[in-house]
Design an enzyme around this catalytic site. Sequence first.
Site, PDB file in Angstrom:
ATOM      1  N   THR A   1       0.841  -1.207   0.000  1.00  8.46           N
ATOM      2  CA  THR A   1       0.000   0.000   0.000  1.00  8.46           C
ATOM      3  C   THR A   1       0.871   1.251   0.000  1.00  8.46           C
ATOM      4  OG1 THR A   1      -1.715  -1.165   1.213  1.00  8.46           O
ATOM      5  CG2 THR A   1      -1.761   1.234   1.345  1.00  8.46           C
TER       6      THR A   1
ATOM      7  N   GLY B   1       6.260  -0.680  -0.204  1.00  5.57           N
ATOM      8  CA  GLY B   1       7.134   0.416   0.202  1.00  5.57           C
ATOM      9  C   GLY B   1       7.369   0.386   1.705  1.00  5.57           C
ATOM     10  N   ALA B   2       7.981   1.455   2.207  1.00  3.77           N
ATOM     11  CA  ALA B   2       8.197   1.595   3.656  1.00  3.77           C
ATOM     12  C   ALA B   2       8.397   3.074   3.951  1.00  3.77           C
ATOM     13  CB  ALA B   2       9.413   0.794   4.107  1.00  3.77           C
TER      14      ALA B   2
ATOM     15  N   GLY C   1       2.670   4.385   7.533  1.00  2.00           N
ATOM     16  CA  GLY C   1       2.329   5.785   7.259  1.00  2.00           C
ATOM     17  C   GLY C   1       0.969   5.897   6.589  1.00  2.00           C
ATOM     18  N   GLY C   2       0.593   4.860   5.841  1.00  2.00           N
ATOM     19  CA  GLY C   2      -0.713   4.838   5.176  1.00  2.00           C
ATOM     20  C   GLY C   2      -1.751   4.058   5.957  1.00  2.00           C
TER      21      GLY C   2
ATOM     22  N   GLU D   1      -0.505  -5.324   6.000  1.00  2.00           N
ATOM     23  CA  GLU D   1       0.817  -5.439   5.360  1.00  2.00           C
ATOM     24  C   GLU D   1       1.650  -6.503   6.069  1.00  2.00           C
ATOM     25  OE1 GLU D   1       1.251  -0.851   3.741  1.00  2.00           O
ATOM     26  OE2 GLU D   1       2.055  -1.343   5.686  1.00  2.00           O
TER      27      GLU D   1
HETATM   28  C1  5RP Z   1       1.406   2.133   4.228  1.00  2.00           C
HETATM   29  C2  5RP Z   1       2.873   1.949   4.232  1.00  2.00           C
HETATM   30  C3  5RP Z   1       3.631   2.472   3.053  1.00  2.00           C
HETATM   31  O1  5RP Z   1       4.378   1.457   2.519  1.00  2.00           O
HETATM   32  C4  5RP Z   1       4.539   3.582   3.508  1.00  2.00           C
HETATM   33  O2  5RP Z   1       3.755   4.558   4.188  1.00  2.00           O
HETATM   34  C5  5RP Z   1       5.287   4.217   2.349  1.00  2.00           C
HETATM   35  O3  5RP Z   1       4.390   4.927   1.556  1.00  2.00           O
HETATM   36  P1  5RP Z   1       4.831   5.688   0.238  1.00  2.00           P
HETATM   37  O4  5RP Z   1       5.245   4.647  -0.751  1.00  2.00           O
HETATM   38  O5  5RP Z   1       3.594   6.440  -0.171  1.00  2.00           O
HETATM   39  O6  5RP Z   1       5.959   6.635   0.588  1.00  2.00           O
HETATM   40  O7  5RP Z   1       3.458   1.397   5.115  1.00  2.00           O
HETATM   41  O8  5RP Z   1       0.834   1.719   5.442  1.00  2.00           O
END
Ligand code: 5RP
Length: 234
Positions: A32, A86-87, A100-101, A107
Amino acid sequence: MTQDELKQKVAEAALNEVLPSLRADTILGIGTGSTANKFIDLLAPHARDFKGAVASSDASAERLKEHGIEVFDLNEVGEMEFYIDGADEANKQLELIKGGGAALTREKIVAECCKTFICIVDDTKVVEHLGAFPLPVEVIPMARSFVAREIVKLGGEPVWREGTVTDNGNHIIDVHGWKVEDAKALETQMNDWPGVVTNGLFALRPADLLLIGSQDGVKSLSVINTASDQGNYY
Ligand code: 5RP
């Protein structure tokens, strides 16, 4: 290159990792966020080359379906080969902060069900010590204040992400001010607090391959080469 362009490059590198393994019965675990979204978009032209995906959020599931990629319930599938996500932060041991999302719980579950976790980040997210990015913790709503008090006892500053409700109907606390020295120990400790559904440390199950988008190209770090820090450049 902008951060967005770096995310695009690293998503392309992840596609190159998985494409040779795609078969008619392949089901991919998909993460995500904006970087994962780029990977999903890159998968679209290959929708007919594999069976489908398990998504770590309703948002990713929708995006996959829009591209004609079938989305499966995790309970319908067995162990998968790849999880791509991602992370928010990553260290050289391939330990991560995610969430963050607000999708951290799903996940973590989907990552656990995949043999190889390919994590895709741009180089602004690679750190010596995890914790500059506020650590997300998903909590059962009634446990929010209790968990916040436990965080304060450990020197963290809990901030309720007000207005956010996860796909599982829970709340998120973001922990500011922690410099994480032992990510595995902290992940385990927080998991023991009643009311914590998941914390955003991915250290007990870190990434297996970290692809890092940088101005010099995409660097790879894997569990095999982290000791010597000898990543390859694509
Ligand atoms: C969502 C996550 C995402 O992987 C993380 O927030 C990175 O997001 P982005 O690719 O928008 O920078 O852990 O829960």
